[in-house]
Design a protein around this motif. Structure first.
Motif, PDB file in Angstrom:
ATOM      1  N   THR A   1     -52.229 -53.898-100.896  1.00 26.53           N
ATOM      2  CA  THR A   1     -53.577 -53.365-101.134  1.00 26.53           C
ATOM      3  C   THR A   1     -53.664 -52.564-102.427  1.00 26.53           C
ATOM      4  OG1 THR A   1     -53.113 -51.334 -99.878  1.00 26.53           O
ATOM      5  CG2 THR A   1     -53.978 -53.222 -98.649  1.00 26.53           C
ATOM      6  N   THR A   2     -52.554 -52.416-103.139  1.00 27.45           N
ATOM      7  CA  THR A   2     -52.557 -51.610-104.363  1.00 27.45           C
ATOM      8  C   THR A   2     -52.707 -52.482-105.603  1.00 27.45           C
ATOM      9  OG1 THR A   2     -50.184 -51.695-104.902  1.00 27.45           O
ATOM     10  CG2 THR A   2     -50.864 -50.160-103.171  1.00 27.45           C
ATOM     11  N   THR A   3     -52.975 -51.817-106.711  1.00 27.81           N
ATOM     12  CA  THR A   3     -53.057 -52.518-108.002  1.00 27.81           C
ATOM     13  C   THR A   3     -51.731 -52.405-108.758  1.00 27.81           C
ATOM     14  OG1 THR A   3     -53.928 -50.513-109.069  1.00 27.81           O
ATOM     15  CG2 THR A   3     -55.529 -52.114-108.216  1.00 27.81           C
TER      16      THR A   3
ATOM     17  N   GLY B   1     -39.874 -55.306 -88.962  1.00 28.95           N
ATOM     18  CA  GLY B   1     -41.086 -54.529 -88.745  1.00 28.95           C
ATOM     19  C   GLY B   1     -41.405 -53.640 -89.932  1.00 28.95           C
ATOM     20  N   GLU B   2     -40.388 -52.944 -90.434  1.00 27.27           N
ATOM     21  CA  GLU B   2     -40.586 -52.075 -91.590  1.00 27.27           C
ATOM     22  C   GLU B   2     -40.967 -52.893 -92.823  1.00 27.27           C
ATOM     23  OE1 GLU B   2     -37.133 -49.716 -92.208  1.00 27.27           O
ATOM     24  OE2 GLU B   2     -37.368 -48.553 -90.363  1.00 27.27           O
ATOM     25  N   ALA B   3     -40.337 -54.053 -92.984  1.00 32.51           N
ATOM     26  CA  ALA B   3     -40.627 -54.908 -94.132  1.00 32.51           C
ATOM     27  C   ALA B   3     -42.068 -55.399 -94.092  1.00 32.51           C
ATOM     28  CB  ALA B   3     -39.664 -56.091 -94.164  1.00 32.51           C
ATOM     29  N   MET B   4     -42.540 -55.773 -92.910  1.00 29.65           N
ATOM     30  CA  MET B   4     -43.912 -56.256 -92.777  1.00 29.65           C
ATOM     31  C   MET B   4     -44.920 -55.151 -93.061  1.00 29.65           C
ATOM     32  SD  MET B   4     -43.545 -58.751 -89.422  1.00 29.65           S
ATOM     33  CE  MET B   4     -45.276 -59.224 -89.422  1.00 29.65           C
ATOM     34  N   GLU B   5     -44.643 -53.956 -92.573  1.00 31.93           N
ATOM     35  CA  GLU B   5     -45.542 -52.826 -92.824  1.00 31.93           C
ATOM     36  C   GLU B   5     -45.533 -52.455 -94.302  1.00 31.93           C
ATOM     37  OE1 GLU B   5     -48.343 -49.971 -92.251  1.00 31.93           O
ATOM     38  OE2 GLU B   5     -47.678 -51.556 -90.864  1.00 31.93           O
ATOM     39  N   PHE B   6     -44.357 -52.475 -94.904  1.00 30.52           N
ATOM     40  CA  PHE B   6     -44.209 -52.174 -96.326  1.00 30.52           C
ATOM     41  C   PHE B   6     -45.019 -53.178 -97.151  1.00 30.52           C
ATOM     42  CE2 PHE B   6     -41.901 -52.512-100.401  1.00 30.52           C
ATOM     43  CZ  PHE B   6     -41.881 -51.185-100.789  1.00 30.52           C
ATOM     44  N   ALA B   7     -44.876 -54.492 -96.823  1.00 30.48           N
ATOM     45  CA  ALA B   7     -45.590 -55.532 -97.549  1.00 30.48           C
ATOM     46  C   ALA B   7     -47.103 -55.364 -97.397  1.00 30.48           C
ATOM     47  CB  ALA B   7     -45.153 -56.904 -97.040  1.00 30.48           C
ATOM     48  N   LYS B   8     -47.527 -55.013 -96.185  1.00 30.27           N
ATOM     49  CA  LYS B   8     -48.959 -54.837 -95.920  1.00 30.27           C
ATOM     50  C   LYS B   8     -49.537 -53.694 -96.738  1.00 30.27           C
ATOM     51  CE  LYS B   8     -52.181 -53.975 -92.099  1.00 30.27           C
ATOM     52  NZ  LYS B   8     -52.300 -53.709 -90.639  1.00 30.27           N
ATOM     53  N   GLN B   9     -48.800 -52.601 -96.818  1.00 32.15           N
ATOM     54  CA  GLN B   9     -49.287 -51.425 -97.547  1.00 32.15           C
ATOM     55  C   GLN B   9     -49.384 -51.678 -99.043  1.00 32.15           C
ATOM     56  OE1 GLN B   9     -50.540 -48.642 -96.264  1.00 32.15           O
ATOM     57  NE2 GLN B   9     -50.176 -49.420 -94.193  1.00 32.15           N
ATOM     58  N   ILE B  10     -48.340 -52.261 -99.622  1.00 30.16           N
ATOM     59  CA  ILE B  10     -48.367 -52.418-101.085  1.00 30.16           C
ATOM     60  C   ILE B  10     -49.246 -53.584-101.530  1.00 30.16           C
ATOM     61  CG2 ILE B  10     -46.091 -51.370-101.383  1.00 30.16           C
ATOM     62  CD1 ILE B  10     -44.927 -54.103-101.795  1.00 30.16           C
TER      63      ILE B  10
ATOM     64  N   GLN C   1     -50.942 -59.476-109.867  1.00 28.37           N
ATOM     65  CA  GLN C   1     -52.198 -60.003-109.334  1.00 28.37           C
ATOM     66  C   GLN C   1     -51.984 -61.067-108.257  1.00 28.37           C
ATOM     67  OE1 GLN C   1     -55.412 -59.003-110.313  1.00 28.37           O
ATOM     68  NE2 GLN C   1     -56.077 -60.256-108.592  1.00 28.37           N
ATOM     69  N   ASN C   2     -51.007 -61.956-108.458  1.00 29.15           N
ATOM     70  CA  ASN C   2     -50.827 -63.054-107.505  1.00 29.15           C
ATOM     71  C   ASN C   2     -50.262 -62.604-106.161  1.00 29.15           C
ATOM     72  OD1 ASN C   2     -48.487 -62.532-109.096  1.00 29.15           O
ATOM     73  ND2 ASN C   2     -47.518 -64.337-108.255  1.00 29.15           N
ATOM     74  N   TYR C   3     -49.879 -61.311-106.036  1.00 30.36           N
ATOM     75  CA  TYR C   3     -49.386 -60.797-104.759  1.00 30.36           C
ATOM     76  C   TYR C   3     -50.404 -59.914-104.048  1.00 30.36           C
ATOM     77  CZ  TYR C   3     -44.597 -62.367-105.705  1.00 30.36           C
ATOM     78  OH  TYR C   3     -43.485 -63.125-105.935  1.00 30.36           O
ATOM     79  N   ARG C   4     -51.469 -59.547-104.718  1.00 29.06           N
ATOM     80  CA  ARG C   4     -52.439 -58.627-104.130  1.00 29.06           C
ATOM     81  C   ARG C   4     -53.180 -59.266-102.960  1.00 29.06           C
ATOM     82  NH1 ARG C   4     -54.898 -56.281-109.841  1.00 29.06           N
ATOM     83  NH2 ARG C   4     -52.871 -55.583-110.653  1.00 29.06           N
ATOM     84  N   GLY C   5     -53.196 -58.545-101.848  1.00 26.65           N
ATOM     85  CA  GLY C   5     -53.857 -59.055-100.654  1.00 26.65           C
ATOM     86  C   GLY C   5     -53.085 -60.145 -99.941  1.00 26.65           C
TER      87      GLY C   5
ATOM     88  N   ILE D   1     -45.592 -61.371-100.240  1.00 28.45           N
ATOM     89  CA  ILE D   1     -44.761 -60.238-100.642  1.00 28.45           C
ATOM     90  C   ILE D   1     -43.494 -60.186 -99.803  1.00 28.45           C
ATOM     91  CG2 ILE D   1     -44.631 -57.702-100.600  1.00 28.45           C
ATOM     92  CD1 ILE D   1     -47.561 -57.658-101.446  1.00 28.45           C
ATOM     93  N   LEU D   2     -43.640 -60.430 -98.512  1.00 32.97           N
ATOM     94  CA  LEU D   2     -42.493 -60.407 -97.604  1.00 32.97           C
ATOM     95  C   LEU D   2     -41.450 -61.453 -98.009  1.00 32.97           C
ATOM     96  CD1 LEU D   2     -41.349 -59.124 -94.989  1.00 32.97           C
ATOM     97  CD2 LEU D   2     -42.483 -60.963 -93.736  1.00 32.97           C
TER      98      LEU D   2
END
Length: 230
Positions: free
Chosen positions: A25-27, A14-23, A31-35, A40-41
């Protein structure tokens, strides 16, 4: 006195999924991991398995054609921190067409013996693989690319248990390019055969006689078309 900032490391899915979701959205991620929180997970999980912290994994792991690969410098870092690594030596010998990169690794075994693993990659090998003189890094930084190839081969043979079968990003990119070319060739040939309604007697593929680092084994991929016998 400034207190130490603790490293953010997920401790469950759960923490890993939330962590992946948050980062995602950042720059501050490649580039290939954004969105792409799911990518990322998976990268974070790969990093965990080979000993990279989450952010290190995102910087050091690249996905090429659906397969994870690792940057050459990150690969070297993983091996250097392994307690069984007793040292590594890298050097370039010769000049121009006579250049060769050499990588020597020392690995300590459980009985205390130290094994010496040496691998080389020279200009002639690069030519046979269709790499020498190619536009891009091979033309701009030939010494560096030879070094990466020698290093990748040496580390794979000396510490396969550390890198879990991963190859370097540089090698993965070359293989991906060659496969794309091979696919384009096959599509063009089949298109000419079928779209022009040329009678086909036989289309066949040869066994892989050479490694994927060479496109040459596709030279005779298809027989010359001949008319069917009546």
């Amino acid at each position: 006195m400034m207190s130490k900032v603790s490293i953010l490391e997920p401790t469950n899915l759960g923490e890993a999924m939330e962590f992946a979701k948050q980062i995602s959205t950042t720059t501050m991620v490649p580039q290939n991991y954004r969105g792409k929180p799911n990518d990322i997970l998976v990268a974070m999980q790969w990093g965990y398995e080979i000993g990279l912290a989450p952010m290190q994994a995102l910087q050091g792991i690249a996905v090429i054609n659906g397969k994870p690969s690792i940057y050459g410098d990150a690969l070297l870092g993983l091996v250097r921190k392994d307690p069984r690594c007793m040292g590594i030596e890298e050097k370039i010998e010769g000049e121009n067409e006579n250049m060769r990169a050499i990588c020597i690794l020392k690995r300590k075994h459980t009985d205390g013996t130290i094994e010496l693993i040496k691998r080389e990659f020279d200009v002639q090998m690069a030519k046979r693989a269709g790499l020498w003189g190619k536009q891009g890094p091979w033309k701009q930084y030939p010494e560096r690319m030879l070094q990466h190839r020698a290093r990748g081969n040496c580390i794979r043979d000396a510490f396969p248990d550390v890198i879990k079968g991963m190859i370097t990003k540089e090698e993965a990119q070359e293989v991906a390019k060659e496969l794309r070319k091979a696919g384009d060739l096959a599509v063009r040939v089949l298109r000419d055969f079928w779209w022009k309604k040329t009678p086909i007697y036989c289309v066949y593929t040869k066994p892989y006689e050479k490694t994927l680092s060479s496109i040459n084994y596709f030279d005779n991929l298809f027989e010359k078309p001949t008319k069917r016998k009546k």
